[in-house]
Scaffold this active site. Sequence first.
Site, PDB file in Angstrom:
ATOM      1  N   TYR A  72       0.852  -1.189   0.000  1.00  0.00           N
ATOM      2  CA  TYR A  72       0.000   0.000   0.000  1.00  0.00           C
ATOM      3  C   TYR A  72       0.883   1.233   0.000  1.00  0.00           C
ATOM      4  O   TYR A  72       1.642   1.458   0.943  1.00  0.00           O
ATOM      5  CB  TYR A  72      -0.917  -0.025   1.222  1.00  0.00           C
ATOM      6  N   LYS A 106      -1.904  -1.622  -3.705  1.00  0.00           N
ATOM      7  CA  LYS A 106      -2.863  -0.523  -3.726  1.00  0.00           C
ATOM      8  C   LYS A 106      -2.053   0.751  -3.894  1.00  0.00           C
ATOM      9  O   LYS A 106      -1.295   1.135  -3.006  1.00  0.00           O
ATOM     10  CB  LYS A 106      -3.679  -0.479  -2.432  1.00  0.00           C
TER      11      LYS A 106
END
Length: 301
Positions: free
Chosen positions: A134, A162
């Site tokens: 992330y 992400k």
Amino acid sequence: MQLSGSITALATPFDVAREIDIDAWRRLLAQQLDSGTQGIVVAGSTGEAAALYDAEFDLLLRSAVEFVAGKVPVLVGTGQSNTSKTIEQTRRAAALGADAALVVTPPYVRPTQAGLVAHYRAIADDGDLPLVLYNVPGRTGCDMLPETVAELAGHPRIVAIKEARAEPGRMQALLELQDAGFAVLSGDDPTACRAMLAGARGVVSVASNVLPAAFRRLCDLALAGRRDDATAWDARLQAAYEFLGVESNPIPVKALLALQGVGHELRLPLQVLPARHQDAAMAMSVSIRGIEAECEKPVAA
């Protein structure tokens, strides 16, 4: 693990005493499943993870795993500023039944790129769960570069990233790394449609807390390559994106959830939506109800 489509980074509902509202939590989970959400994130930044105690983390994750019952993947935020603490939290999540860990780049400490490689490899080796990288430098002060992601993407337990940076060039560089074992997911609602049309496999969304059916439709259209339809539908959601940016996340989305009867408060130092935005919140809530009702109609083939 194959992650794709509309994945919601869930807000954590608190009652007026700023305690977890477990009934509201279950209503939020039910709404997500009923609306076609394809994955959920528990205790991410939208879920005010930094404000949760260990017992609350356990309660939220355990109840989500039980409620979802394998229908969609349950991801959980386990990223800490220290590698050993992240491994410990990831193992805790594995024991509670999570399907994958969403691991943000270590906040505040600003590691080097080599440090990030060592950090994520250690967690993947010892954390007992598949990992989703992330990258959200606006919150962490640390930007994980595509060449660093390239070093990590081949690890068998690192299954996705992400990416919250919105630049098309950043997304394109990551998409060159995507393969059957590694997915690229947008972490930026306003540019998620563009990212999916370019090849990203889905989005981890804040807006889908309040627009779950609309985001499922957006993902279905974009992932089917229906560019004109997806772009037109995304345009319908632009006002929501703008409202959700008027204050720091998750302040605006929690205001909208409160208007839906799902939670009331945030935990300090976050505060509820200022009065100057309340009329806009009411208008947006009405607009959202209309958009969601429209999504009850199936997308034409």
